[in-house]
Design an enzyme around this catalytic site. Structure first.
Site: not given
Ligand code: SAM
Ligand code: SF4
Ligand code: DTB
Length: 327
Positions: A67, A71, A74, A111, A142, A202, A274
Site C-alpha cells: 500500500c 499508516c 499498518c 467484510c 461490507c 462502519c 465491535r
Molecule cells: N486501506 C484501507 C484504509 O486504510 O482505509 C482499508 C484497509 S485498512 C487495513 C482498515 C483499517 O484497519 C485501518 O483503518 C485501521 O483502523 C485498521 N488496522 C490496520 N492495521 C492495524 C493494526 N496493526 N492494528 C489494529 N488495527 C489496524
Molecule cells: Fe494502506 Fe494499511 Fe493505511 Fe489501509 S491502513 S491505507 S492498507 S497502509
C-alpha cells in the site's frame, strides 16, 4: 463520604444521540470510577440491544500489501519493512468461496479489505461482482477499500453493499503522529460520500498507539458527533507488527481499553460497538468485561487481514460460556 457530582450522577443521564458531545464530556466519562462506568454502559446497552446477542463479521483481505499510504500501525504499508508482501488481488471465485466458508461457520456479515489508498475504477469493477455474489448468498456485505472518489460509493451501493468501513483511527490532534500521506479531512469526506450513497457507515479507530486519554476522548467525540452516528463502531487494540513504526508502542492497560468500549457504548447507544483487532491477545475475562460494557460485535474467523484472530472454535466456546448467541 463526600462524592463529586460526576462520580455519582444518576445512571439514567440522557444520552443525546442528536446533540454534540464535547471532548471534555467524554474525557469525564472515561474518568468515571471503573465499576460505575461499566455499570452505566451495561444499563444503556440493555435499553437498545438484547445483551445476549452478538454480531459476527468475518474479514478477508482481497488485496494484501504494497500500500502506498504510510499508516504507522499498518503491516501492509510499502513504507515499512514488514513480513507482509505485496500480493495480487484475489479472484472473484476465491473471495466467494471464502464467503461461503464464513457463512457455513455462522458469520452474518462478510467484510472485504484492500490495501489501497482508494480503489482504481478497474479494481472497483471487480469488487462489484464480489459484492453481488456474496449478497446473493444471504450475507450482509461490507467493504473497506480506502478513500472513495465521486460516484464510487453509489456503484458499491447499487451492487448491494450494505456497509462501508472507513476509520478515523485517532483524534484529529494525534493524527499526524500516525499518518502523513492523507488527512483527517479526506477521511471525513469519504464518510460523507458513503452516507450520501445510502450505505451504512462502519467507522471506528485504534487505541494503544501511545495516544493520551484525551486523544481517545477526541476520537470518540469525532465518532459520536457524526450525524447520523455510524451504525457500526470498530474499536481496535493495536496489533503490533515488526517493522511498523508503532511496533514498540507501550501496552495500553486493559482497564483503559474497557473504559473506551464503555464510553463508545454510552455515547453511541444505538450503534454496534465491535471489539475488533487485538482480541487474540486479550484474556477471555477481559473480553467478557468488554461485552458487559456494551461491545456487541466481533471479527469472527481465524484471520483478520494479515494477522491472526482467535480461532473460530475458541470463539464458539467463549460464546457458549457467556451464553451469547449470534445476532
Ligand atoms: N486501506 C484501507 C484504509 O486504510 O482505509 C482499508 C484497509 S485498512 C487495513 C482498515 C483499517 O484497519 C485501518 O483503518 C485501521 O483502523 C485498521 N488496522 C490496520 N492495521 C492495524 C493494526 N496493526 N492494528 C489494529 N488495527 C489496524
Ligand atoms: Fe494502506 Fe494499511 Fe493505511 Fe489501509 S491502513 S491505507 S492498507 S497502509
Ligand atoms: C477495522 O476496524 N479493523 C479491521 C477492519 N476494520 C478492516 C482490520 C484490522 C486489521 C488488523 C491488522 C491486520 O490483520 O492486518
Amino acid at each position: 463520604m463526600q462524592t463529586s457530582a460526576i462520580r455519582f450522577a444518576p445512571a439514567a443521564t440522557p444520552h443525546p444521540t442528536d446533540s454534540v458531545w464535547s471532548v471534555d464530556d467524554i474525557e469525564a466519562l472515561l474518568g468515571l470510577p471503573f465499576m460505575e462506568l461499566v455499570f452505566r454502559a451495561a444499563e444503556i446497552h440493555r435499553q437498545f440491544f438484547d445483551p445476549t446477542r452478538i454480531q459476527l463479521s468475518t474479514l478477508l483481505s482481497i488485496k494484501t500489501g504494497g500500500c502506498e499510504e504510510d499508516c504507522g500501525y499498518c503491516p501492509q504499508s510499502a513504507h515499512h519493512d514488514t513480513p507482509v508482501e505485496d500480493q495480487p488481488m484475489l479472484t472473484v471465485d476465491e473471495v466467494v468461496e471464502a464467503a461461503r466458508v464464513a457463512r457455513a461457520n455462522g458469520a452474518g456479515r462478510f467484510c472485504m479489505g484492500a490495501a489501497w489508498r482508494g480503489p482504481k475504477d478497474a479494481d472497483l469493477e471487480k469488487t462489484l461482482e464480489m459484492v453481488r455474489e456474496i449478497k446473493a448468498m444471504g450475507l450482509e456485505t461490507c467493504a473497506t477499500f480506502g478513500l472513495l472518489k465521486d460516484g464510487q460509493a453509489e456503484k458499491l451501493a447499487d451492487a448491494g453493499l450494505d456497509y462501508y468501513n472507513h476509520n478515523l483511527d485517532t483524534s484529529p490532534e494525534n493524527y499526524t503522529n500516525i499518518i502523513q500521506t492523507r488527512e483527517y479531512e479526506d477521511r471525513l469526506d469519504t464518510l460523507g460520500k458513503v452516507r450520501k450513497a445510502g450505505l451504512s457507515v462502519c467507522c471506528g479507530g485504534i487505541v494503544g498507539m501511545n495516544e493520551t486519554r484525551r486523544d481517545r476522548a477526541g476520537l470518540i467525540a469525532q465518532l459520536a458527533n457524526l450525524a447520523p452516528q455510524p451504525e457500526s463502531v470498530p474499536i481496535n487494540n493495536l496489533v503490533k507488527v515488526s517493522g511498523t513504526p508503532l511496533d514498540g508502542a507501550a501496552e495500553l492497560d486493559w482497564t483503559e481499553f474497557v473504559r473506551t468500549i464503555a464510553v463508545a457504548r454510552i455515547t453511541m447507544p444505538k450503534s454496534y460497538v465491535r471489539l475488533s483487532a487485538g482480541r487474540r491477545e486479550m484474556p477471555e475475562a477481559m473480553q467478557a468485561l468488554c461485552f458487559l460494557a456494551g461491545a456487541n460485535s466481533i471479527f469472527y474467523g481465524d484471520r483478520l487481514l494479515t494477522t491472526d484472530n482467535p480461532d473460530a472454535i475458541a470463539d464458539r466456546d467463549l460464546m457458549a460460556k457467556l451464553d451469547l448467541q449470534p445476532a
